[in-house]
Design a protein around this motif. Structure first.
Motif, PDB file in Angstrom:
ATOM      1  N   ALA A   1      17.368-121.541 -43.739  1.00 33.19           N
ATOM      2  CA  ALA A   1      16.338-121.911 -42.777  1.00 33.19           C
ATOM      3  C   ALA A   1      15.935-120.715 -41.933  1.00 33.19           C
ATOM      4  N   LEU A   2      14.793-120.889 -41.267  1.00 35.52           N
ATOM      5  CA  LEU A   2      14.365-119.970 -40.223  1.00 35.52           C
ATOM      6  C   LEU A   2      14.652-120.638 -38.885  1.00 35.52           C
ATOM      7  N   LEU A   3      15.416-119.974 -38.049  1.00 35.81           N
ATOM      8  CA  LEU A   3      15.730-120.464 -36.710  1.00 35.81           C
ATOM      9  C   LEU A   3      14.636-119.975 -35.770  1.00 35.81           C
ATOM     10  N   VAL A   4      13.911-120.906 -35.166  1.00 35.59           N
ATOM     11  CA  VAL A   4      12.720-120.563 -34.383  1.00 35.59           C
ATOM     12  C   VAL A   4      13.091-120.388 -32.913  1.00 35.59           C
ATOM     13  N   ARG A   5      12.778-119.203 -32.381  1.00 35.85           N
ATOM     14  CA  ARG A   5      13.021-118.903 -30.967  1.00 35.85           C
ATOM     15  C   ARG A   5      11.678-118.626 -30.301  1.00 35.85           C
TER      16      ARG A   5
ATOM     17  N   MET B   1      14.492-116.289 -37.078  1.00 35.22           N
ATOM     18  CA  MET B   1      15.749-115.689 -37.516  1.00 35.22           C
ATOM     19  C   MET B   1      16.245-116.385 -38.777  1.00 35.22           C
ATOM     20  N   ARG B   2      16.726-115.585 -39.718  1.00 35.57           N
ATOM     21  CA  ARG B   2      17.303-116.163 -40.914  1.00 35.57           C
ATOM     22  C   ARG B   2      18.663-116.758 -40.590  1.00 35.57           C
ATOM     23  N   ALA B   3      18.914-117.986 -41.082  1.00 32.36           N
ATOM     24  CA  ALA B   3      20.132-118.704 -40.703  1.00 32.36           C
ATOM     25  C   ALA B   3      20.651-119.528 -41.867  1.00 32.36           C
ATOM     26  N   ALA B   4      21.967-119.714 -41.880  1.00 28.42           N
ATOM     27  CA  ALA B   4      22.625-120.611 -42.829  1.00 28.42           C
ATOM     28  C   ALA B   4      22.852-121.951 -42.148  1.00 28.42           C
ATOM     29  N   LEU B   5      22.813-123.034 -42.932  1.00 31.85           N
ATOM     30  CA  LEU B   5      22.953-124.377 -42.384  1.00 31.85           C
ATOM     31  C   LEU B   5      24.227-125.050 -42.864  1.00 31.85           C
ATOM     32  N   THR B   6      24.875-125.746 -41.946  1.00 28.37           N
ATOM     33  CA  THR B   6      25.947-126.684 -42.276  1.00 28.37           C
ATOM     34  C   THR B   6      25.640-127.981 -41.533  1.00 28.37           C
ATOM     35  N   LEU B   7      26.379-129.051 -41.839  1.00 27.08           N
ATOM     36  CA  LEU B   7      26.175-130.327 -41.159  1.00 27.08           C
ATOM     37  C   LEU B   7      27.284-130.575 -40.156  1.00 27.08           C
TER      38      LEU B   7
ATOM     39  N   PRO C   1       8.744-117.518 -27.584  1.00 23.47           N
ATOM     40  CA  PRO C   1       8.648-116.342 -26.717  1.00 23.47           C
ATOM     41  C   PRO C   1       9.291-116.614 -25.359  1.00 23.47           C
ATOM     42  N   HIS C   2      10.020-115.613 -24.871  1.00 22.39           N
ATOM     43  CA  HIS C   2      10.661-115.668 -23.550  1.00 22.39           C
ATOM     44  C   HIS C   2      11.685-116.793 -23.426  1.00 22.39           C
ATOM     45  N   ALA C   3      12.234-117.247 -24.561  1.00 19.96           N
ATOM     46  CA  ALA C   3      13.277-118.269 -24.500  1.00 19.96           C
ATOM     47  C   ALA C   3      14.507-117.696 -23.798  1.00 19.96           C
ATOM     48  N   PRO C   4      15.140-118.453 -22.912  1.00 23.03           N
ATOM     49  CA  PRO C   4      16.337-117.950 -22.234  1.00 23.03           C
ATOM     50  C   PRO C   4      17.516-117.849 -23.188  1.00 23.03           C
ATOM     51  N   ALA C   5      18.567-117.189 -22.738  1.00 23.59           N
ATOM     52  CA  ALA C   5      19.786-117.117 -23.544  1.00 23.59           C
ATOM     53  C   ALA C   5      20.258-118.531 -23.873  1.00 23.59           C
TER      54      ALA C   5
END
Length: 418
Positions: A392-396, A348-354, A398-402
């Protein structure tokens, strides 16, 4: 052919890299961004002699134990112009930073701790043995191996290699990566565009990624949706002796997706063409003789994600990088709630903050700053405006829970590749 995992796909791609590309020896000034082909050892000690770390006076510490001490100045030692002689009892040599420490002296007193009058100097602070002296070989010794093969060289490495005595280095030649966009709907950026056409945005983006990764990009342009047009461009890739041929679009099996058919005519050995990831499922991999084949999806975001995951590691493997298969992800904190994932690995495409992160999430002795990944609401693989606003790309998996905001997650920073 069923879907294979991202990990399996990458393993198969890298397994098809038989060996790194050849090497060439080039001047040090031309080595920036190149990949070192062999370990590099020092040709000399650094510093090659005991050197002063400060401006002051080279003295014998035994003469300066009772303070104040009056010493006779017998000469001067400067960088590149040493004092030739020996410092005797109650003598001193004016010395400057980086200059060789003369024989007989075992300490340097700072000039601000002295008062000079003619050829004499009054030392007002006691001198200790080896004080303000850089020992010969303090940084490194002749024969020390300080740069390892497979390292991508930057200004720090160049500086070290120069100090080690090297004027040229053996590096891997740049892998040749031919990039070919496909589709009647595509035109080059800036060219006249028809009512049913779009700009081939993936073509220049992929070329830039290839070059940033340390390879030589060969722009094969845009092939039309005919076997004749594809054959012509494939022949061009062969003529250029490409190490990798990257096609953009047309890797599926629809009536207008002719890339597989055209490559098969040239003797392609197909490895796989569907991977369990989102975006980028229609990813093709194979070989054409000695050339590695990667067929990336046509959607621009999908092609970029697949380039990050598969093309860049393949280039690194060709350059002899032993870490080509390493996990590119890092820890982050989820910035929003996410539903359970399905069977494909999601990027998933994501924006980053600290954010200041507590111990339970940071896995560290104290609180630390970690990036917070906020996924964009729209994740369509055609939306370049969303990609441009992403860090960044947010990596999820397969079958990751909510997952809830504030939970740990994994990201891939786009700045490393794009």
């Amino acid at each position: 052919m069923s879907l294979i995992s991202v990990e399996d796909a990458l393993s198969r791609v890298l397994a098809n890299v038989d060996k790194p590309v050849g090497t060439e020896r080039i001047p040090l000034a031309a080595c920036a961004g190149r990949t070192l082909a062999e370990d590099v050892g020092a040709l000399r000690d650094q510093p090659p002699f005991p050197a002063s770390a400060m401006d002051g006076y080279a003295v014998r510490s035994a003469d300066c134990s009772d303070i104040p001490a009056s010493l006779r100045i017998i000469g001067e030692s400067a960088a590149g112009n040493r004092f030739v002689g020996t410092v005797g009892a109650m003598e001193a040599v004016r010395i400057f930073t980086g200059a060789p420490v003369p024989e007989g002296a075992d300490a340097v007193v700072l000039q601000e701790d002295t008062e000079r009058s003619g050829d004499r100097v009054m030392v007002k602070e006691a001198a200790r043995p080896n004080r303000h002296i850089r020992a010969a070989g303090l940084d490194f010794l002749s024969g020390d191996v300080l740069l390892q093969g497979g390292l991508r060289l930057d200004s720090r490495h160049i500086a070290l290699a120069a100090a080690m005595g090297h004027g040229a280095l053996s590096v891997h030649r740049k892998p040749r990566v031919a990039v070919l966009a496909t589709g009647d709907e595509l035109v080059r950026a800036g060219e006249p565009i028809g009512p049913d056409q779009i700009t081939a945005s993936s073509l220049p983006a992929t070329i830039l990624m290839v070059e940033k990764a340390g390879a030589e990009a060969i722009d094969l342009g845009i092939a039309r949706d005919t076997l004749e047009s594809l054959d012509e461009r494939i022949q061009a890739a062969k003529h250029a002796q490409a190490d990798i041929l990257v096609t953009l679009g047309g890797a599926s099996v629809g009536e207008h997706d002719l890339v597989q058919k055209a490559l098969s005519h040239h003797g392609m050995d197909l490895g796989f063409w569907r991977v369990a990831l989102r975006p980028g499922k229609p990813l093709m991999h194979g070989r054409l003789g000695s050339t590695l084949l990667l067929g990336l999806p046509g959607n621009p975001v999908s092609s970029l994600v697949c380039a990050v995951l598969f093309l860049i590691p393949a280039i690194r493997a060709l350059l002899g990088d032993q870490r080509a298969a390493e996990d590119p992800t890092e820890d982050a904190i989820l910035g929003a709630d996410l539903p359970a994932n399905r069977e494909r690995q999601d990027y998933m495409r994501a924006a980053l903050t600290l954010q200041d992160v507590p111990l339970s999430l940071a896995h560290a002795a104290e609180r630390v700053m970690l990036p917070v990944a906020m996924p964009h609401l729209l994740q369509d693989s055609s939306m370049l405006s969303i990609l441009e606003r992403s860090d960044a790309l947010l990596v999820r998996p397969p079958h990751a829970p909510a997952a809830a905001a504030g939970e740990p997650c994994r990201i891939i920073r786009l700045e490393r590749f794009c």
